[in-house]
Scaffold this motif. Structure first.
Motif, PDB file in Angstrom:
ATOM      1  N   GLU A 211      39.312  36.466  51.472  1.00  0.00           N
ATOM      2  CA  GLU A 211      38.901  36.350  50.073  1.00  0.00           C
ATOM      3  C   GLU A 211      39.458  37.504  49.240  1.00  0.00           C
ATOM      4  O   GLU A 211      39.842  37.316  48.083  1.00  0.00           O
ATOM      5  CB  GLU A 211      37.375  36.318  49.968  1.00  0.00           C
ATOM      6  CG  GLU A 211      36.769  34.955  50.222  1.00  0.00           C
ATOM      7  CD  GLU A 211      37.174  33.968  49.142  1.00  0.00           C
ATOM      8  OE1 GLU A 211      36.451  33.815  48.151  1.00  0.00           O
ATOM      9  OE2 GLU A 211      38.260  33.353  49.287  1.00  0.00           O
ATOM     10  N   LEU A 212      39.506  38.692  49.813  1.00  0.00           N
ATOM     11  CA  LEU A 212      40.091  39.829  49.096  1.00  0.00           C
ATOM     12  C   LEU A 212      41.575  39.587  48.838  1.00  0.00           C
ATOM     13  O   LEU A 212      42.090  39.897  47.761  1.00  0.00           O
ATOM     14  CB  LEU A 212      39.890  41.120  49.894  1.00  0.00           C
ATOM     15  CG  LEU A 212      38.446  41.620  50.040  1.00  0.00           C
ATOM     16  CD1 LEU A 212      38.402  42.861  50.927  1.00  0.00           C
ATOM     17  CD2 LEU A 212      37.827  41.925  48.682  1.00  0.00           C
ATOM     18  N   THR A 215      41.966  36.771  46.032  1.00  0.00           N
ATOM     19  CA  THR A 215      41.612  37.187  44.670  1.00  0.00           C
ATOM     20  C   THR A 215      42.369  38.428  44.197  1.00  0.00           C
ATOM     21  O   THR A 215      42.445  38.677  43.001  1.00  0.00           O
ATOM     22  CB  THR A 215      40.105  37.493  44.597  1.00  0.00           C
ATOM     23  OG1 THR A 215      39.789  38.546  45.522  1.00  0.00           O
ATOM     24  CG2 THR A 215      39.288  36.262  44.944  1.00  0.00           C
ATOM     25  N   VAL A 217      41.253  41.321  44.775  1.00  0.00           N
ATOM     26  CA  VAL A 217      40.225  42.352  44.611  1.00  0.00           C
ATOM     27  C   VAL A 217      40.372  43.380  45.723  1.00  0.00           C
ATOM     28  O   VAL A 217      40.507  43.026  46.895  1.00  0.00           O
ATOM     29  CB  VAL A 217      38.808  41.731  44.648  1.00  0.00           C
ATOM     30  CG1 VAL A 217      37.741  42.829  44.626  1.00  0.00           C
ATOM     31  CG2 VAL A 217      38.624  40.783  43.476  1.00  0.00           C
ATOM     32  N   LEU A 246      32.959  36.742  45.159  1.00  0.00           N
ATOM     33  CA  LEU A 246      34.386  36.488  45.360  1.00  0.00           C
ATOM     34  C   LEU A 246      34.719  35.008  45.177  1.00  0.00           C
ATOM     35  O   LEU A 246      35.792  34.661  44.684  1.00  0.00           O
ATOM     36  CB  LEU A 246      34.814  36.954  46.757  1.00  0.00           C
ATOM     37  CG  LEU A 246      34.902  38.457  46.964  1.00  0.00           C
ATOM     38  CD1 LEU A 246      35.083  38.797  48.435  1.00  0.00           C
ATOM     39  CD2 LEU A 246      36.054  39.052  46.143  1.00  0.00           C
ATOM     40  N   THR A 249      35.518  34.348  41.760  1.00  0.00           N
ATOM     41  CA  THR A 249      36.639  35.127  41.235  1.00  0.00           C
ATOM     42  C   THR A 249      37.937  34.336  41.321  1.00  0.00           C
ATOM     43  O   THR A 249      38.231  33.691  42.332  1.00  0.00           O
ATOM     44  CB  THR A 249      36.769  36.442  42.026  1.00  0.00           C
ATOM     45  OG1 THR A 249      35.531  37.155  41.972  1.00  0.00           O
ATOM     46  CG2 THR A 249      37.872  37.328  41.439  1.00  0.00           C
TER      47      THR A 249
END
Length: 254
Positions: A211-212, A215, A217, A246, A249
């Motif tokens: 997920e990081l 996105t 992030v 997330l 996002t």
């Protein structure tokens, strides 16, 4: 006390703070100040229906917010500790501990359901002084909507320093996003825990890293938002909050 429902924050009660500044943009954090907490406590419980006190425990400043329960005739207390700010240490800790104690009562808890907010450099003024990047633009929440679970599902942020230009927008969706399936078609168990009940499993860390990456992030932004000193100490409950944020996002490729 059950009749006293803590209302949700209004758009003009939410402030935006620049969290991380990069050459390609900035990240924003949503927060409320202590005056908002005081106003909501007054509205909900009355001027004489709540009280606030501070205690120093092991060198840390705590705040206790007590609410008077008319049904039982007793005062109910919730407490939390403050963190140190960059200036005026005592005042900063007093304000932060008060806001955290109010958060325990439910004031502003919905802010943790917000997506991670990234604003590209084209929409802001990123400047450099020596080796340091900074952004002095001022941002505000133009509109915000919630669902029945008190979660943020719609959000619009404008750059007040650039004639109110919309720099971020989350549009309300009709349905909640479904969890992605793994290669075997199984749904990720965001609430799964390891044998010690605290550290995340390898599978959970893999989903978090994916997920990081999706996105864009950075883990630094996650740690600052949720006051995480060590990523290895993320609890299952906090993991679910992070993954939910997330999920809202936008992908970095969007």
């Amino acid at each position: 006390m059950e009749n006293h429902a803590i209302r949700l924050l209004k758009a003009n009660e939410i402030e935006c703070r620049v969290s991380i500044v990069k050459e390609n943009g900035i990240s924003l954090l949503l927060y409320k100040d202590a005056r908002v907490d005081q106003r909501i406590l007054d509205e909900t419980f009355g001027l004489f229906g709540w009280t606030r006190s501070h205690q120093c425990i092991d060198g840390n400043l705590y705040c206790t917010v007590e609410i008077y329960d008319k049904e039982t005739g007793e005062w109910v207390a919730k407490q939390d500790v403050g963190t140190m700010g960059y200036a005026e240490k005592e005042k900063s800790q007093a304000s932060d501990s008060f806001k955290r104690a109010c958060f325990n009562w439910g004031i502003g808890r919905e802010l943790y359901t917000a997506p991670f907010i990234w604003v590209p450099a084209a929409d802001v003024s990123v400047k450099r002084t020596g080796d340091k990047l900074y952004c002095s633009d001022h941002f505000s929440v133009c509109s915000i909507t919630y669902n029945e679970d008190r979660e943020i599902v719609g959000l619009t942020i404008v750059n007040d320093s650039n004639k109110g230009q919309v720099v971020y927008e989350l549009r309300e969706k009709a349905e909640k996003p479904k969890k992605s399936a793994d290669a075997k078609g199984n749904r990720p168990r965001s609430g799964a825990s390891t044998s010690n009940g605290s550290a995340l499993s390898d599978t959970q860390m893999q989903y978090l890293e994916k997920e990081l990456q999706r996105t864009g992030v950075e883990m630094e932004a996650v740690q600052e938002r949720y006051k995480i000193k060590n990523p290895d100490s993320i609890s299952d409950e906090l993991y679910r909050k992070i993954m939910a944020a997330l999920a809202k996002t936008k992908s970095k490729a969007a």
